[in-house]
Design a protein around this motif. Structure first.
Motif, short mmCIF file in Angstrom:
data_model
loop_
_atom_site.label_atom_id
_atom_site.label_comp_id
_atom_site.label_asym_id
_atom_site.label_seq_id
_atom_site.Cartn_x
_atom_site.Cartn_y
_atom_site.Cartn_z
N TYR A 150 -32.60 -6.45 -32.28
CA TYR A 150 -33.42 -7.07 -31.24
C TYR A 150 -33.18 -8.57 -31.09
CZ TYR A 150 -36.55 -3.37 -29.58
OH TYR A 150 -37.07 -2.27 -28.96
N VAL B 12 -28.95 0.86 -31.60
CA VAL B 12 -29.44 1.04 -32.96
C VAL B 12 -28.76 2.27 -33.54
CG1 VAL B 12 -31.46 1.40 -34.42
CG2 VAL B 12 -31.64 -0.02 -32.36
N GLU C 156 -33.31 -2.01 -36.46
CA GLU C 156 -33.87 -2.40 -35.17
C GLU C 156 -34.23 -3.88 -35.16
OE1 GLU C 156 -36.63 0.06 -33.10
OE2 GLU C 156 -36.17 1.81 -34.35
N ASP D 91 -29.03 4.21 -25.27
CA ASP D 91 -28.49 2.95 -25.79
C ASP D 91 -27.02 2.79 -25.43
OD1 ASP D 91 -30.90 2.21 -26.86
OD2 ASP D 91 -30.28 2.31 -28.96
N LYS E 175 -29.46 -3.47 -27.13
CA LYS E 175 -29.36 -2.95 -28.49
C LYS E 175 -28.75 -1.55 -28.53
CE LYS E 175 -34.18 -1.39 -28.38
NZ LYS E 175 -33.86 0.04 -28.21
#
Length: 644
Positions: free
Chosen positions: A335, A343, A331, A218, A341
């Motif tokens: 989104y 998270v 999450e 991420d 994203k």
């Protein structure tokens, strides 16, 4: 196996006393007390358990079930979701009154434990007093209404149900990504039933609120996105406050020269004077935030759920190459908007991104635009604060209005002070660490734009649900959370009339709150909305019914709010001039009881919108040309908004 014979209610109280949370190594008791309004559905069950042995739980007496549950919501919010006060009501209308509060807590992701009484599990006395009967399904009760507004819902139909119900309740209440209202329904007969509960159910439980570590993948994807962008903007949401990520945000924004706008929940995470803080963003945002948002090629949302007010109904961000990056523990929220994203915890994510972006010497392309935007907005704020009423030439900020209303109000109420000058005076004359509370009407717009937060965590706005009536109850909850600070609740006359019963509880508990009641004899915000979209003033001003026309277009209704509150034991003030406001505000600081400033303020003297748009349901067909024009404007702007 060792057991303890207790009633279901007694076991519940014992269990609640053993719940703790740990955050960053600090352990605190989670459930601090219980708000109660007793009735036949809970007084001899949970009420008996609390009377016999409440443990460390402090019992509070509410005045309205919705009000006490809103106070509990505010208490948890001000404590950054790490302390709660549970709420219990009787069956039927007492329970139904808490549904609104449950929606408020869930919309804002604030932990709220509701323990409503329920009908008899045995059904022997059916229909019991206050029971709603459903011929098609006898398992449905009033409490099923909570399902739509709860993050977890359960019914304890047998004593042994309590164990899994409460463990799951704690799971949700202490989960930053999924927290909200938790409703555990307690049939009144089951509350009094005894059972051999295992001792281990009552062991001390420490619920660790861990900072969720974002994954390397991420972070890598986020860095790749950011390094390609020249004009990013950050949206500072409530998650920044709950994560206590303010210093990380300041460091990140300064190092890479990235400005940020605040949501209602995120405001005061960082002081308003910070070099990169542009103030509120979106429909109730500042000119500085919204103009820079329109040009941004990257929107970095930190702990925000991207409500329509934040995104301008997804129309605010107009750069054709704009992309979104979302940092969120949830999450679901991460989104949104097809975002890249991350998270994880806001603080950890910002720190990790700062480290990685420093390695590649990233810098935005802004030069002096941020400072210039702040300076221009500060000049506009000064103008708004300086607005004064002039009978023959006055043009109100709020737009469409009926010319006769302002002189009518001035004559009948004896006041010509404006809403913006009132807010400026109060902002400048309260302590830097005083907490301001609000929720609905035009005041959230003015406060998000104009209120200068000089100390972190001193702006408490409920705007996820915009619950009218939250204001006074919320102020009580905030004062209970921070008893050493002065709390000022900003409420309009409409919201105050909807719900102010917990003002009496503030007197009872000796928790002083200061109510700044802005009386413009209307639901002023919605009056603006209808008139700016082609309607006339209909059902939003507070007027007597006219016997000749049969409509509510008679004289304005003048209410002496000060006299009413005085009967509760509140110290009150009537204000129609700035000099009276000065005297009242200074004297209120000397009081030890709750105070109320009944301020008569000219209608239409709130702030206007700044480069923002809101998608609302305008009638597609109408006999009025003004409404047809409003519909066409809406449809035209809608074409420039994202579809999802």
């Amino acid at each position: 196996m060792k057991t303890i014979r207790l009633t279901t209610a007694q076991a519940l109280v014992k269990f609640l006393n053993q719940q703790y949370v740990e955050f960053d190594g600090k352990e605190e008791k989670f459930v601090q007390g219980v708000f109660t309004i007793f009735g036949h559905g809970n007084v001899l069950g949970l009420g008996q358990a609390l009377e016999e042995n409440a443990g460390d739980l402090r019992v509070y007496q509410g005045r309205n079930e919705q009000g006490m549950a809103l106070a509990a919501t505010a208490y948890a919010k001000q404590n950054h979701r790490r302390k709660i006060i549970a709420c219990t009501s009787s069956v039927g209308p007492g329970a139904a009154n808490m549904v609104t509060a449950a929606g408020t807590a869930s919309a804002n992701n604030i932990p709220l434990l509701l323990l409503p009484g329920d009908t008899f599990a045995t059904r022997q006395p059916d229909p019991v007093l206050q029971q709603v009967e459903h011929y098609h399904n006898l398992t449905v009760t009033t409490n099923d209404a909570f399902r739509a507004v709860s993050k977890y819902w359960d019914r304890v139909s047998r004593p042994e149900h309590l164990m899994t119900a409460m463990i799951n309740a704690m799971r949700v209440l202490t989960d930053p990504a999924n927290t909200g209202a938790v409703t555990v329904c307690l049939p009144q007969d089951v509350q009094g039933e005894a059972y051999e509960f295992p001792e281990y159910f009552f062991k001390k439980r420490v619920h660790r609120i861990d900072r969720r570590v974002p994954t390397e993948s991420d972070i890598k994807e986020a860095v790749a996105l950011i390094k390609e962008k020249k004009k990013p903007i950050i949206v500072c949401g409530g998650g920044v406050r709950y994560s206590e990520a303010a210093e990380a945000l300041k460091s990140f924004s300064e190092k890479f020269n990235i400005p940020y706008g605040e949501t209602q929940a995120g405001k005061s995470a960082v002081e308003s004077s910070h070099s990169h803080n542009l103030g509120g963003i979106g429909i109730t945002g500042t000119l500085a935030s919204n103009l820079m948002a329109k040009e941004a090629d990257l929107v970095i949302g930190v702990g925000t759920r991207y409500s329509d007010f934040t995104t301008g109904s997804k129309q605010l961000f107009q750069n054709e190459n704009v992309q979104f990056l979302s940092i969120n523990t949830s999450e679901y929220h991460a989104y949104k908007l097809d975002a890249t994203k991350v998270v994880g915890d806001a603080k950890l994510a910002l720190q990790k991104l700062e480290e990685e972006l420093s390695n590649i010497d990233y810098k935005s392309s802004y030069s002096d635009e941020i400072q210039k935007a702040k300076e221009a907005w500060n000049k506009e704020v000064d103008r708004l604060y300086s607005i004064r009423y002039e009978e023959n030439e006055f043009i109100p900020e709020a737009g469409d209005h009926l010319p006769h209303v302002l002189p009518e109000f001035a004559e009948q109420f004896g006041s010509t002070i404006t809403q913006t000058e009132v807010l400026e005076f109060i902002n400048e004359h309260v302590a830097d660490d005083a907490i301001v509370v609000g929720a609905a009407g035009s005041l959230p717009s003015d406060l998000q734009r104009m209120w200068k937060s000089r100390t972190p965590n001193t702006y408490h706005m409920e705007y996820g649900y915009s619950c009218m009536g939250y204001e006074v109850s919320g102020a009580l909850g905030v004062k209970m959370a921070e008893p050493e600070k002065e709390v000022y609740v900003m409420t309009g006359d409409g919201s105050y009339l909807m719900l102010h019963s917990e003002l009496v509880t503030s007197i009872q508990e000796r928790k002083k709150i200061n109510i700044v009641l802005i009386d413009n004899a209307a639901f002023g915000c919605i009056n603006n909305l209808q008139m700016n979209n082609g309607m006339g003033s209909f059902g939003t001003e507070f007027r007597y019914r006219n016997e000749e026309t049969g409509k509510m277009d008679g004289d304005l209704i003048k209410i002496d709010f000060a006299k009413s509150a005085e009967g509760y034991g509140v110290k009150t003030y009537q204000v129609t001039t700035i000099e009276q406001l000065k005297e009242a505000l200074e004297d209120s600081k000397k009081q030890e009881v709750s105070t109320l400033l009944d301020i008569k303020v000219l209608p239409k003297t709130m702030t206007r919108d700044f480069e923002s748009w809101w998608n609302i349901g305008v009638a597609e067909t109408s006999k009025k040309q003004a409404i047809q024009d409003a519909y066409e404007r809406k449809e035209s702007v809608l074409q420039t908004a994202r579809k999802y």
